[in-house]
Design an enzyme around this catalytic site. Structure first.
Site, PDB file in Angstrom:
ATOM      1  N   LYS A  42      40.407  -5.548  -5.584  1.00  0.00           N
ATOM      2  CA  LYS A  42      41.191  -6.687  -5.188  1.00  0.00           C
ATOM      3  C   LYS A  42      40.657  -7.293  -3.906  1.00  0.00           C
ATOM      4  O   LYS A  42      41.019  -8.404  -3.526  1.00  0.00           O
ATOM      5  CB  LYS A  42      42.633  -6.249  -4.948  1.00  0.00           C
ATOM      6  N   GLY A  43      39.822  -6.550  -3.215  1.00  0.00           N
ATOM      7  CA  GLY A  43      39.434  -6.908  -1.855  1.00  0.00           C
ATOM      8  C   GLY A  43      38.746  -8.250  -1.682  1.00  0.00           C
ATOM      9  O   GLY A  43      38.840  -8.878  -0.641  1.00  0.00           O
ATOM     10  N   GLU A  98      31.441  -9.784  -2.930  1.00  0.00           N
ATOM     11  CA  GLU A  98      32.036  -8.521  -2.464  1.00  0.00           C
ATOM     12  C   GLU A  98      32.644  -8.688  -1.075  1.00  0.00           C
ATOM     13  O   GLU A  98      32.113  -9.436  -0.252  1.00  0.00           O
ATOM     14  CB  GLU A  98      30.946  -7.446  -2.382  1.00  0.00           C
ATOM     15  N   ASP A  99      33.694  -7.949  -0.828  1.00  0.00           N
ATOM     16  CA  ASP A  99      34.280  -7.947   0.509  1.00  0.00           C
ATOM     17  C   ASP A  99      33.415  -7.169   1.492  1.00  0.00           C
ATOM     18  O   ASP A  99      33.079  -7.648   2.562  1.00  0.00           O
ATOM     19  CB  ASP A  99      35.717  -7.388   0.469  1.00  0.00           C
ATOM     20  N   ASP A 102      29.622  -0.538   1.884  1.00  0.00           N
ATOM     21  CA  ASP A 102      29.688   0.621   2.760  1.00  0.00           C
ATOM     22  C   ASP A 102      28.589   1.613   2.348  1.00  0.00           C
ATOM     23  O   ASP A 102      27.451   1.479   2.779  1.00  0.00           O
ATOM     24  CB  ASP A 102      31.115   1.196   2.646  1.00  0.00           C
ATOM     25  N   LYS A 130      28.449  -2.987   6.370  1.00  0.00           N
ATOM     26  CA  LYS A 130      28.685  -1.944   7.368  1.00  0.00           C
ATOM     27  C   LYS A 130      27.367  -1.315   7.790  1.00  0.00           C
ATOM     28  O   LYS A 130      26.570  -0.900   6.949  1.00  0.00           O
ATOM     29  CB  LYS A 130      29.610  -0.868   6.785  1.00  0.00           C
ATOM     30  N   PHE A 151      36.473   1.611  10.315  1.00  0.00           N
ATOM     31  CA  PHE A 151      37.326   1.222   9.194  1.00  0.00           C
ATOM     32  C   PHE A 151      38.060  -0.062   9.526  1.00  0.00           C
ATOM     33  O   PHE A 151      38.809  -0.127  10.493  1.00  0.00           O
ATOM     34  CB  PHE A 151      38.324   2.324   8.849  1.00  0.00           C
ATOM     35  N   ASP A 158      42.008  -3.514   2.620  1.00  0.00           N
ATOM     36  CA  ASP A 158      43.273  -2.794   2.773  1.00  0.00           C
ATOM     37  C   ASP A 158      43.100  -1.411   3.373  1.00  0.00           C
ATOM     38  O   ASP A 158      42.013  -0.842   3.371  1.00  0.00           O
ATOM     39  CB  ASP A 158      43.935  -2.626   1.405  1.00  0.00           C
ATOM     40  N   ARG A 164      46.040  -6.573   3.530  1.00  0.00           N
ATOM     41  CA  ARG A 164      45.127  -7.516   2.867  1.00  0.00           C
ATOM     42  C   ARG A 164      45.395  -8.953   3.293  1.00  0.00           C
ATOM     43  O   ARG A 164      44.520  -9.801   3.210  1.00  0.00           O
ATOM     44  CB  ARG A 164      45.287  -7.437   1.343  1.00  0.00           C
TER      45      ARG A 164
HETATM   46  P1  IMP Z   1      30.966   1.699  -1.206  1.00  0.00           P
HETATM   47  O1  IMP Z   1      30.819   2.095  -2.646  1.00  0.00           O
HETATM   48  O2  IMP Z   1      31.002   2.891  -0.299  1.00  0.00           O
HETATM   49  O3  IMP Z   1      29.968   0.668  -0.747  1.00  0.00           O
HETATM   50  O4  IMP Z   1      32.432   1.163  -1.105  1.00  0.00           O
HETATM   51  C1  IMP Z   1      32.785  -0.126  -1.014  1.00  0.00           C
HETATM   52  C2  IMP Z   1      34.275  -0.226  -1.168  1.00  0.00           C
HETATM   53  O5  IMP Z   1      34.977   0.722  -0.325  1.00  0.00           O
HETATM   54  C3  IMP Z   1      34.744  -1.572  -0.693  1.00  0.00           C
HETATM   55  O6  IMP Z   1      34.720  -2.500  -1.764  1.00  0.00           O
HETATM   56  C4  IMP Z   1      36.123  -1.284  -0.170  1.00  0.00           C
HETATM   57  O7  IMP Z   1      37.064  -1.307  -1.210  1.00  0.00           O
HETATM   58  C5  IMP Z   1      36.047   0.121   0.349  1.00  0.00           C
HETATM   59  N1  IMP Z   1      35.788   0.127   1.810  1.00  0.00           N
HETATM   60  C6  IMP Z   1      34.671   0.539   2.439  1.00  0.00           C
HETATM   61  N2  IMP Z   1      34.777   0.401   3.767  1.00  0.00           N
HETATM   62  C7  IMP Z   1      36.003  -0.134   3.986  1.00  0.00           C
HETATM   63  C8  IMP Z   1      36.707  -0.532   5.183  1.00  0.00           C
HETATM   64  O8  IMP Z   1      36.239  -0.433   6.329  1.00  0.00           O
HETATM   65  N3  IMP Z   1      37.953  -1.031   5.000  1.00  0.00           N
HETATM   66  C9  IMP Z   1      38.525  -1.179   3.768  1.00  0.00           C
HETATM   67  N4  IMP Z   1      37.903  -0.822   2.634  1.00  0.00           N
HETATM   68  C10 IMP Z   1      36.650  -0.305   2.746  1.00  0.00           C
HETATM   69 MG    MG Z   2      35.563  -4.016  -2.838  1.00  0.00          MG
END
Ligand code: IMP
Ligand code: MG
Length: 195
Positions: A42-43, A98-99, A102, A130, A151, A158, A164
């Protein structure tokens, strides 16, 4: 500022200025192409809503919901599609919106799945990148901001489904999550929830 936020990292004005900039760039790059903006639920919802309006081209919008599989604190790299696209993409230039990126695991998996459907092209536009070592390296074709390895919440992002609707990107006060058994640095979503 919301009482649960310790610091505003990116203001509403800074976000919107960046979105306009990204929209102009995308408008130039995709002129004459069949563009599909693919938002991750949803982000990415606030971001894709603003970005779409900053792109001066005909385009389509669709969504996918993807979740880490399992309830472990550390992402296993196994992710699940909770909601898929409505139709084929082989006649479309797909831009994933994408939001935040990470570890890179979610996006890496999503791109693998999409490539098997032979889109005319596949690129990524991430609002936040990030600054950390990725588990999976993914190329971000368009990037809003690089942020420290903290974070963050707001503008779609969220913690336990909250915050959000904050119009800015902020750092959550540690007191909000220190009593939780699940730490927000890791995947804190239950498998039934999307991003
Ligand atoms: P990845 O697979 O580790 O790159 O995860 C990405 C997803 O983790 C994002 O789409 C977010 O939903 C969540 N996420 C990662 N870091 C944060 C953060 O700092 N705040 C909120 N959600 C996060
Ligand atoms: Mg996301």
């Amino acid at each position: 500022m919301h009482e649960d936020i310790t610091e505003i990292l990116i203001t509403e004005e800074e976000i919107l200025a960046k979105v306009v900039e990204l929209g102009e760039q995308i408008s130039r790059d995709y002129e004459g192409k069949n563009l599909l903006l693919l938002g991750t639920l949803k982000g990415a919802v606030p971001f894709i809503a603003d970005l779409a309006r900053a792109i001066a081209l005909p385009l389509e919008i669709d969504y996918m919901a993807i979740s880490s599989y399992g309830n472990t604190t550390q992402s296993s790299g196994v992710v699940r599609i909770l909601k898929d696209l409505e139709g084929p993409i082989d006649q479309k230039h797909v831009l994933i919106v994408e939001d935040i990126v990470d570890s890179g695991l979610t996006l890496h998996y999503q791109m693998d799945v999409l490539r098997q459907r032979h889109p005319m092209s596949l690129r990524v536009c991430a609002l936040l990148d990030k600054r950390r070592e990725r588990i999976k390296v993914v190329k971000l074709d368009y990037r809003g901001f690089q942020i420290p390895n903290r974070f963050v919440v707001g503008y779609g992002l969220d913690y336990a489904q909250r915050y959000r609707n904050l119009p800015y990107i902020g750092i959550l006060k540690p007191s909000i999550y220190q009593d939780d058994t699940e730490q927000p640095q890791m995947h804190h979503k239950s498998p039934a929830e999307g991003d």
